[in-house]
Design a protein around this motif. Structure first.
Motif, PDB file in Angstrom:
ATOM      1  N   TYR A  41       0.851  -1.192   0.000  1.00 14.68           N
ATOM      2  CA  TYR A  41       0.000   0.000   0.000  1.00 14.68           C
ATOM      3  C   TYR A  41       0.887   1.243   0.000  1.00 14.68           C
ATOM      4  CZ  TYR A  41      -3.843  -3.120   1.358  1.00 14.68           C
ATOM      5  OH  TYR A  41      -4.785  -4.121   1.406  1.00 14.68           O
ATOM      6  N   SER A  42       1.478   1.546  -1.152  1.00  9.45           N
ATOM      7  CA  SER A  42       2.330   2.733  -1.245  1.00  9.45           C
ATOM      8  C   SER A  42       2.304   3.263  -2.667  1.00  9.45           C
ATOM      9  CB  SER A  42       3.773   2.407  -0.835  1.00  9.45           C
ATOM     10  OG  SER A  42       4.431   1.646  -1.828  1.00  9.45           O
ATOM     11  N   ARG A  43       2.551   4.540  -2.799  1.00 12.34           N
ATOM     12  CA  ARG A  43       2.551   5.181  -4.107  1.00 12.34           C
ATOM     13  C   ARG A  43       3.684   4.633  -4.982  1.00 12.34           C
ATOM     14  NH1 ARG A  43       2.118  11.618  -4.250  1.00 12.34           N
ATOM     15  NH2 ARG A  43       0.144  10.962  -3.321  1.00 12.34           N
TER      16      ARG A  43
ATOM     17  N   ALA B 161       2.832   1.129  -6.298  1.00  8.12           N
ATOM     18  CA  ALA B 161       1.834   1.184  -7.368  1.00  8.12           C
ATOM     19  C   ALA B 161       2.454   1.694  -8.665  1.00  8.12           C
ATOM     20  CB  ALA B 161       0.673   2.073  -6.941  1.00  8.12           C
ATOM     21  N   ARG B 162       3.332   2.682  -8.567  1.00  9.32           N
ATOM     22  CA  ARG B 162       3.985   3.222  -9.764  1.00  9.32           C
ATOM     23  C   ARG B 162       4.819   2.146 -10.449  1.00  9.32           C
ATOM     24  NH1 ARG B 162       7.038   6.763  -7.411  1.00  9.32           N
ATOM     25  NH2 ARG B 162       8.827   5.357  -7.358  1.00  9.32           N
TER      26      ARG B 162
ATOM     27  N   ALA C   7      -4.994   2.233  -5.408  1.00 11.53           N
ATOM     28  CA  ALA C   7      -3.600   2.664  -5.543  1.00 11.53           C
ATOM     29  C   ALA C   7      -3.172   2.622  -7.001  1.00 11.53           C
ATOM     30  CB  ALA C   7      -2.698   1.769  -4.688  1.00 11.53           C
TER      31      ALA C   7
ATOM     32  N   ALA D 130      -4.839   5.574  -8.860  1.00 16.45           N
ATOM     33  CA  ALA D 130      -4.173   6.853  -8.609  1.00 16.45           C
ATOM     34  C   ALA D 130      -2.861   6.952  -9.372  1.00 16.45           C
ATOM     35  CB  ALA D 130      -3.927   7.018  -7.107  1.00 16.45           C
ATOM     36  N   SER D 131      -2.108   5.832  -9.437  1.00 12.99           N
ATOM     37  CA  SER D 131      -0.836   5.851 -10.149  1.00 12.99           C
ATOM     38  C   SER D 131      -1.040   6.040 -11.644  1.00 12.99           C
ATOM     39  CB  SER D 131      -0.081   4.550  -9.876  1.00 12.99           C
ATOM     40  OG  SER D 131       1.197   4.587 -10.478  1.00 12.99           O
TER      41      SER D 131
ATOM     42  N   THR E 245      -1.392   9.708 -12.486  1.00 16.69           N
ATOM     43  CA  THR E 245      -0.153  10.482 -12.498  1.00 16.69           C
ATOM     44  C   THR E 245       0.715  10.134 -13.697  1.00 16.69           C
ATOM     45  OG1 THR E 245       1.022   8.867 -11.118  1.00 16.69           O
ATOM     46  CG2 THR E 245      -0.177  10.625  -9.979  1.00 16.69           C
TER      47      THR E 245
END
Length: 331
Positions: free
Chosen positions: A218-220, A223-224, A250, A253-254, A257
């Motif tokens: 569970y982290s940005r 996910a990226r 997640a 959201a990635s 971006t």
């Protein structure tokens, strides 16, 4: 203030303690008059008398407590909703549901049975052989492994079917190269591994390549990296089935971006139907679970284990209705 006892009720009502016991236990075969019964009940109510649970358990040989042993599962909304539903369902049947979170390092469970005297023990994970044997010696029924693949029949929640439904939905939309977002948390393995197995078997049955599995946190950053692996390889995936809604959100959201359009560039489906999933932009397609029916199924098994009548099955809820595809804007 001292606890009111049956002796206090007997003295106040002007009857024997045995008469109080007969009245409060609903025994009608002792020729007590309606007036005596009324006086005892009114006196008990006025004094605030509450029968001793320990004494009742001693007389019956067991209490009305259902002890649910929960292993080291992470806190998750779906599990908390299931526990609430199970508590309500058992309460309607006259039983009290007590949850014990036990990671295997605390006091041996065998010592607990002696104090709680549960009517039945329900293990959400799998008890050790020693704990299971101690229950057998104490003649306490055990429903073991509720949330293991072998225990899916107790609730009707089959984790493999969740992964299968995700893949079948994506395949029906024309996707042939599908990614799977697994969760890097050993506490979630009882749920993640069967879902992945169901997804893999569904791809096999449909003649599709095995899903491209990426394990995430569970982290940005996680996910990226996952999105980059799925979309920048020699055979990019066009859809992703996520272990749960949080992982799917997640990924969503990635993608925003990285300017990856959902669902045109990458379709996405989660699991759990969290309230926030319908508020995402775009709104998340997911697999919902009827946890009330699942809890009712487990309640029926618990009541059968203690020899009590099972409740009537809810109308309109067949076993196959527990899982439902909720299609929104990400597929």
């Amino acid at each position: 203030m001292p606890r009111v006892t049956s002796k206090d009720v007997a003295r106040e009502a002007g009857v024997s303690q045995t008469t109080v016991s007969f009245v409060l236990n609903g025994k009608d075969e002792h020729g007590l008059s309606a007036e005596t019964r009324r006086r005892v009940l009114e006196t008990a109510n006025r004094l605030g008398y509450v029968p001793s649970g320990a004494g009742r358990a001693l007389r019956k040989g067991r209490s009305n407590v259902v002890l649910c042993v929960v292993p080291d599962f992470p806190v998750a909304e779906a599990m908390e909703q299931f526990k609430l539903a199970l508590g309500r369902s058992l309460g309607e049947a006259g039983y009290t549901c007590v949850f014990l979170h036990h990671d295997g390092t605390a006091t041996p469970l065998a010592e607990l049975w002696q104090h709680v005297q549960p009517a039945v023990v329900v293990a959400f994970g799998s008890l050790s052989a020693a704990d299971a044997q101690s229950l057998q010696r104490a003649e306490i029924p055990l429903l073991d492994g509720v949330f293991t693949p072998d225990g899916s029949g107790l609730t009707g929640l089959n984790q493999e079917n969740i992964g299968r439904l995700q893949i079948e939905h994506l395949a029906a939309l024309g996707h042939t190269h599908i990614g799977y977002a697994a969760l890097d948390d050993p506490r979630e393995r009882p749920f993640c591994l069967p879902r992945l197995e169901g997804a893999t078997q569904a791809c096999r049955d449909l003649g599709l390549p095995a899903p491209h599995v990426v394990t995430m946190r569970y982290s940005r950053a996680s996910a990226r990296d996952a999105v980059a692996e799925w979309t920048q390889g020699s055979t990019p995936v066009t859809a992703v089935a996520a272990f749960n809604d949080l992982i799917a959100l997640a990924v969503l959201a990635s993608c925003r971006t990285q300017h990856i359009d959902i669902p045109n560039d990458l379709a996405l489906i989660g699991v759990d139907d969290l309230p926030v999933s319908s508020l995402a932009v775009p709104a998340l397609t997911t697999i919902g679970m009827d946890l009330t029916t699942a809890a009712g199924n487990l309640t029926a098994g618990i009541l059968t284990a203690v020899g009590a009548p099972a409740p009537a099955a809810p109308r309109g809820h067949a076993a196959g209705d527990i899982l439902a595809l909720i299609q929104r804007e990400t597929t």
